[in-house]
Design a protein around this motif. Sequence first.
Motif, PDB file in Angstrom:
ATOM      1  N   MET A  13      97.577  65.386 -42.736  1.00 22.67           N
ATOM      2  CA  MET A  13      98.216  65.375 -41.554  1.00 22.67           C
ATOM      3  C   MET A  13      97.418  66.653 -41.123  1.00 22.67           C
ATOM      4  O   MET A  13      97.334  67.639 -41.577  1.00 22.67           O
ATOM      5  N   ARG A  14      97.303  66.363 -39.585  1.00 18.01           N
ATOM      6  CA  ARG A  14      96.639  67.414 -38.783  1.00 18.01           C
ATOM      7  C   ARG A  14      97.564  68.485 -38.566  1.00 18.01           C
ATOM      8  O   ARG A  14      98.797  68.505 -38.467  1.00 18.01           O
ATOM      9  N   PRO A  15      96.906  69.685 -38.715  1.00 17.29           N
ATOM     10  CA  PRO A  15      97.758  70.814 -38.610  1.00 17.29           C
ATOM     11  C   PRO A  15      98.622  71.169 -37.247  1.00 17.29           C
ATOM     12  O   PRO A  15      99.852  71.458 -37.270  1.00 17.29           O
ATOM     13  N   ARG A  16      98.117  70.561 -35.995  1.00 17.49           N
ATOM     14  CA  ARG A  16      98.923  70.400 -34.892  1.00 17.49           C
ATOM     15  C   ARG A  16     100.228  69.596 -34.655  1.00 17.49           C
ATOM     16  O   ARG A  16     101.244  69.958 -34.388  1.00 17.49           O
ATOM     17  N   LEU A  17     100.015  68.410 -35.470  1.00 20.86           N
ATOM     18  CA  LEU A  17     100.985  67.427 -35.596  1.00 20.86           C
ATOM     19  C   LEU A  17     102.022  67.820 -36.668  1.00 20.86           C
ATOM     20  O   LEU A  17     103.500  68.044 -36.164  1.00 20.86           O
ATOM     21  N   ARG A  18     101.833  68.644 -37.832  1.00 22.65           N
ATOM     22  CA  ARG A  18     102.771  69.226 -38.661  1.00 22.65           C
ATOM     23  C   ARG A  18     103.318  70.424 -37.899  1.00 22.65           C
ATOM     24  O   ARG A  18     104.623  70.436 -38.250  1.00 22.65           O
TER      25      ARG A  18
END
Length: 66
Positions: free
Chosen positions: A1-6
């Motif tokens: 999972m991408r850090p921005r989405l998380r």
Amino acid sequence: MRPRLRSSLLWGLVGAMAFVVLVQGYDLAVARLPVGLPARLALAAVVGAVVASAAYATEHRLHRRT
């Protein structure tokens, strides 16, 4: 999972939990609300989705400035 989405999903969770706490506090301190628990949780999910969307849309702008 991408850090921005998380990060945006975690902010959404924080927003939903804050809404639940505020509604519960209002219910205990001021008046009994005529709204049941399922409606409160549904509204908290909507609040969480709005917060997560706003966090996802604005996080890259805030990150660039720092």
